[in-house]
Structures are given as structure tokens and as C-alpha cells.
Design a protein around this motif. Structure first.
Motif: not given
Length: 183
Positions: A149-172
């Protein structure tokens, strides 16, 4: 003493089974966001990486078309077998928040291997090649096996989704693996 040992054994067996049955992939808490907004955003972000095959708003499942890619050599001689990625994203509600689970399987084509394993030449063949593979399409004759399983790509896409739902959020908050190593 005997009932205590039985209880301990039962708890250990349940723990072993639970540890081995977890789904592969990564999970990320998306926070207290609207479910429909999370589904639409997840679909939009995922479509930047994969072609979407199907979205089910009732179950929160987004299935993607297999995506061919160059995965490098897996054989000593003769090049490498074709490889592809297959992504599945699931959204669910948990304690008032939305949780996303993404699994990106890296698969290799194994039809040639399966075909050669059938022919061991130790007995008289009882089927012709036309009987084995006749009247089928090449896609029906393909057998894909999941290598990892491509865990690096999974984490990257999930981070993109989080950032799109919480623009300008410092918490990651980082995504976490969904599966534990098998005992």
C-alpha cells in the motif's frame, strides 16, 4: 484458577484476531465539518490523482479507476510486470466528526505467473488453451495481486483534503496508519 486461565486465553485470542484484521491504509480525522462538504471535497481532491469510478453518498465510499504507473523492476530477467494503483476512500461519522480512511493498493499483474503454474507438465493436459481462455477478453484473463500500500501517497492526499476543508488552519494533525503490524 481454571476459569481465570480460560478468560485470559479468550482475551488473548480476541486481541490477536483484532490486531490481524485491521484494514490497510491510513485514517485521518477531518474534524467537525459537514458530511456533504467533506464528501464533495474528498471527491474533488481525489479526482486530481485518480479517475473516479463511483461515489456512494449513502456509504461515503469513493472508488477510483485503476491507474497504471511505472513501479520498477520486480523480476531479475525479462523486465517488470505491469503495475497499477487502486484507491478507495471511505468517510464515516465518529463522535460528531468526520473520519476519512484512504487505501491505495499497489498491484502487479500476475496472469503470466498463474498461467505457468497451471502447466507443470507432470500429467496429460485435459484442457486446450481455448477451453482455458477462450471467448474472454484480455481484461478477464488478467489477475492482479496486491504487493503493498502506498502510505506516503495516502497521507499526502488526506493532508490535501484536510487543508481544503480547513483553509488557513495552522493545526495539521497527521494521518495515522489504519492497520497494526500482524503479531
Amino acid at each position: 484458577m481454571k476459569p481465570l486461565m480460560l478468560r485470559i486465553g479468550a482475551v488473548a485470542a480476541i486481541g490477536l484476531l483484532a490486531g490481524c484484521s485491521a484494514m490497510p491504509g491510513r485514517t485521518r480525522m477531518l474534524g467537525n465539518v459537514d458530511y456533504q462538504a467533506a464528501l464533495a471535497t474528498s471527491r474533488a481532491i481525489l479526482s486530481q490523482h485518480f479517475d473516479i469510478a463511483r461515489t456512494d453518498p449513502d456509504t461515503g465510499e469513493i472508488l477510483c479507476q485503476p491507474q497504471p504507473f511505472e513501479a520498477g523492476g520486480d523480476r531479475l530477467l525479462g523486465g517488470s510486470s505491469p503495475a497499477r494503483r487502486v484507491a478507495t476512500l471511505n468517510l464515516r461519522r465518529e463522535d460528531g466528526a468526520i473520519v476519512a480512511h484512504l487505501a491505495i493498493a499497489v498491484q502487479r499483474q500476475g496472469s503470466d505467473i498463474i498461467r505457468t503454474q497451471r502447466d507443470n507438465y507432470s500429467s496429460v493436459p485435459n484442457q486446450t488453451p481455448a477451453e482455458v481462455e477462450g471467448a474472454t477478453t484480455p481484461q478477464q484473463n488478467q489477475a492482479w495481486r496486491t504487493d503493498r500500500y502506498d502510505h506516503a501517497m495516502e497521507a499526502g492526499i488526506l493532508d490535501e483534503i484536510f487543508q481544503a476543508l480547513h483553509p488557513g488552519s495552522m493545526a495539521q494533525p497527521a494521518s495515522r496508519p489504519a492497520s497494526r503490524p500482524a503479531p
